[in-house]
Scaffold this active site. Sequence first.
Site, PDB file in Angstrom:
ATOM      1  N   CYS A  40      23.847  69.167  34.582  1.00 57.13           N
ATOM      2  CA  CYS A  40      24.415  70.679  34.598  1.00 57.13           C
ATOM      3  C   CYS A  40      24.927  71.146  35.920  1.00 57.13           C
ATOM      4  CB  CYS A  40      23.420  71.572  33.945  1.00 57.13           C
ATOM      5  SG  CYS A  40      23.843  73.188  34.164  1.00 57.13           S
ATOM      6  N   CYS A  76      23.777  74.821  36.815  1.00 63.22           N
ATOM      7  CA  CYS A  76      22.356  74.680  37.185  1.00 63.22           C
ATOM      8  C   CYS A  76      22.044  74.320  38.512  1.00 63.22           C
ATOM      9  CB  CYS A  76      21.524  73.638  36.270  1.00 63.22           C
ATOM     10  SG  CYS A  76      21.889  74.154  34.386  1.00 63.22           S
TER      11      CYS A  76
END
Length: 107
Positions: A31, A34
């Site tokens: 991600c 993230c």
Amino acid sequence: MATLTLSDATFDEEIRASSEAIIVDFWAEWCGPCRKIAPILDEIAEEHAGKVRVAKLNVDENPATGRRFQVLSIPTLLVFQDGEAKARVVGAKSKSQLETELAAFLQ
């Protein structure tokens, strides 16, 4: 204070044991957003030590906890205080946006 790494097995115990609010970052290795907010969360943890802790839970490795808290997209931040989820922030945000949204826990 180092970021705490949580798992399905340790989640409940760590959340209940904390006297401070805990910001749990639900994330995954793949991600991009993230990875973008990880250093921001580290800064917030350092600057607000004693008031709040930051923990990370990899949703790929620990799917049960993500499902339990209905984490449908990542990054999702859940703030736990007194063992209960008190706030949810979804998506990557700037440090100032995160501090604004989490202000009640950073005082």
